[in-house]
Design a protein around this motif. Structure first.
Motif, PDB file in Angstrom:
ATOM      1  N   ASP A  36      -3.998  15.718   1.819  1.00  0.00           N
ATOM      2  CA  ASP A  36      -4.239  16.143   0.437  1.00  0.00           C
ATOM      3  C   ASP A  36      -3.645  15.144  -0.554  1.00  0.00           C
ATOM      4  O   ASP A  36      -4.271  14.819  -1.578  1.00  0.00           O
ATOM      5  N   GLN A  37      -2.448  14.658  -0.266  1.00  0.00           N
ATOM      6  CA  GLN A  37      -1.802  13.714  -1.174  1.00  0.00           C
ATOM      7  C   GLN A  37      -2.555  12.384  -1.221  1.00  0.00           C
ATOM      8  O   GLN A  37      -2.688  11.773  -2.287  1.00  0.00           O
ATOM      9  N   LEU A  38      -3.068  11.941  -0.077  1.00  0.00           N
ATOM     10  CA  LEU A  38      -3.846  10.705  -0.056  1.00  0.00           C
ATOM     11  C   LEU A  38      -5.127  10.855  -0.882  1.00  0.00           C
ATOM     12  O   LEU A  38      -5.481   9.968  -1.676  1.00  0.00           O
ATOM     13  N   LEU A  39      -5.811  11.981  -0.705  1.00  0.00           N
ATOM     14  CA  LEU A  39      -7.047  12.213  -1.457  1.00  0.00           C
ATOM     15  C   LEU A  39      -6.760  12.322  -2.952  1.00  0.00           C
ATOM     16  O   LEU A  39      -7.541  11.829  -3.780  1.00  0.00           O
ATOM     17  N   GLU A  40      -5.661  12.945  -3.307  1.00  0.00           N
ATOM     18  CA  GLU A  40      -5.300  13.049  -4.719  1.00  0.00           C
ATOM     19  C   GLU A  40      -4.993  11.667  -5.301  1.00  0.00           C
ATOM     20  O   GLU A  40      -5.380  11.346  -6.432  1.00  0.00           O
ATOM     21  N   ALA A  72      -7.910  -1.935  -0.480  1.00  0.00           N
ATOM     22  CA  ALA A  72      -8.473  -1.411   0.768  1.00  0.00           C
ATOM     23  C   ALA A  72      -7.765  -0.138   1.195  1.00  0.00           C
ATOM     24  O   ALA A  72      -6.642   0.154   0.761  1.00  0.00           O
ATOM     25  N   LEU A  73      -8.449   0.593   2.070  1.00  0.00           N
ATOM     26  CA  LEU A  73      -7.911   1.798   2.686  1.00  0.00           C
ATOM     27  C   LEU A  73      -7.486   1.433   4.104  1.00  0.00           C
ATOM     28  O   LEU A  73      -8.250   0.812   4.848  1.00  0.00           O
ATOM     29  N   LEU A  90      -6.916   6.411  -8.152  1.00  0.00           N
ATOM     30  CA  LEU A  90      -7.093   4.983  -7.913  1.00  0.00           C
ATOM     31  C   LEU A  90      -8.563   4.584  -7.903  1.00  0.00           C
ATOM     32  O   LEU A  90      -8.955   3.565  -8.499  1.00  0.00           O
ATOM     33  N   ARG A  91      -9.400   5.379  -7.233  1.00  0.00           N
ATOM     34  CA  ARG A  91     -10.835   5.104  -7.127  1.00  0.00           C
ATOM     35  C   ARG A  91     -11.621   6.402  -7.359  1.00  0.00           C
ATOM     36  O   ARG A  91     -12.134   7.013  -6.422  1.00  0.00           O
ATOM     37  N   CYS A  94       0.840  -1.205   0.000  1.00  0.00           N
ATOM     38  CA  CYS A  94       0.000   0.000   0.000  1.00  0.00           C
ATOM     39  C   CYS A  94       0.872   1.251   0.000  1.00  0.00           C
ATOM     40  O   CYS A  94       2.003   1.247   0.480  1.00  0.00           O
ATOM     41  N   ARG A  95       0.328   2.289  -0.548  1.00  0.00           N
ATOM     42  CA  ARG A  95       1.010   3.586  -0.595  1.00  0.00           C
ATOM     43  C   ARG A  95       0.744   4.308   0.716  1.00  0.00           C
ATOM     44  O   ARG A  95      -0.410   4.535   1.080  1.00  0.00           O
TER      45      ARG A  95
END
Length: 333
Positions: free
Chosen positions: A101-105, A35-36, A110-111, A23-24
């Motif tokens: 912000d980076q996760l949401l971007e 998954a998150l 991705l989804r 996972c990133r």
């Protein structure tokens, strides 16, 4: 430790292990292919929710008094909020807002089907778009139309290098925070931390000797270390004037080199950010300016009018926090 599922859906053990491993990571949370992964108060990636159960993911920011001006030790507290399982929520605290912000971007690529604003935010954005549409002129002058097309090309050019625009924004915020904080605060924090470390060492020694005051020294030492280790006020190899100013200069230098391939770019390299260009374009479309130079002056006036007493929505907040430090550092020149 094996992550704990929050919803009803689970991943098979082998698939979970592989997905979490690959996972990133963004701060205490992560985004895998399936998954998150979300943090608990103490542990990173402690829980997981398969994407099939994720209904909405968005950012929430709690501001402290004086947060916008960076006068407080903790200017803002960012959270990642995940809605799942028919209305349940999991709120994850982050240290750095950029990581949210980076996760949401990353999730947007991705989804893209997962909404990334709250339901209330969607309603506010829809209202704001209607208000903007009502302000747009039905027809622009020839000069304004040419300027809008130029800004659109410039924005597309910048969006090809989000690493450069992101670093320009982050380094400007870091520089602004450093310039706003008094040097004496950092050295007081260093002195208190050193005293805390000495108290912790003495407390451990006193504990082995059976002294009754050992616990007090231990508690003071731990409190001082925990408080200032995460406050970003200690002078370190990365948090000193030379390092902070050098990072900002390097970010501007990299942007200037990139813009050499775009003749007559409508912004100075120090302000080269897609959010600035978007605000300039809106000024042209609303008839508040005719040229890129005039639109930039409108943006400067708008930013000057925004302060900690002005209430804005999440989109406006993100734009302002990304670009206003650039203008403040340059005194709007």
């Amino acid at each position: 430790m094996k992550p704990i599922p929050l919803g009803h859906e689970t991943l098979d053990p082998a698939g979970l292990t592989a997905d979490r491993k690959d996972c990133r990571r963004f701060g205490p949370c992560g985004a895998g292919k399936r998954a998150l992964y979300l943090n608990s108060f103490y542990l990173d990636c402690r829980y997981y929710i398969p994407y099939e159960e994720v209904e909405r993911v968005f950012k929430r920011v709690a501001m402290s008094a004086g947060g916008f001006s960076h006068r407080g030790v903790f200017a803002s507290i960012p959270y990642l909020v995940v809605e799942y399982g028919g209305g349940k929520q999991k709120q994850c605290n982050f240290k750095y807002e950029d990581q949210v912000d980076q996760l949401l971007e990353y999730l947007s690529k991705l989804r893209p089907s997962i909404p990334r604003v709250s339901r209330e935010g969607e309603a506010r954005l829809a209202k704001r778009e209607r208000e903007r549409a009502a302000r747009v002129l039905p027809e622009l002058t020839e000069q304004a139309d040419r300027s809008v097309r130029l800004l659109q090309k410039a924005e597309a050019y910048l969006e090809e290098r989000p690493d450069l625009t992101g670093e320009l924004s982050r380094s400007a915020r870091e520089k602004r925070a450093y310039l706003r904080s008094k040097p004496s605060y950092r050295y007081v924090a260093l002195a208190v931390t050193a005293a805390g470390l000495l108290a912790l060492i003495y407390g451990i020694y006193a504990l082995t000797q059976g002294a009754g005051t050992a616990l007090y020294f231990l508690l003071f030492g731990l409190a001082a270390l925990f408080m200032f280790s995460g406050a970003n006020v200690l002078p370190t190899s990365r948090n000193n004037r030379k390092a902070v100013m050098g990072r900002a200069e390097a970010a501007q230098g990299a942007m200037e080199a990139y813009l050499k391939e775009f003749p007559k770019f409508p912004l100075p390299p120090r302000y080269a950010h897609p959010a600035v260009l978007r605000r300039m374009r809106r000024a042209l479309e609303e008839g508040r300016a005719e040229s890129p130079e005039g639109a930039l002056e409108v943006v400067k006036r708008d930013l000057k009018a925004l302060n900690s007493s002005v209430e804005v929505d999440q989109e406006e907040y993100d734009e302002v926090m990304a670009i206003k430090p650039m203008f403040l550092n340059e005194d709007y020149q």
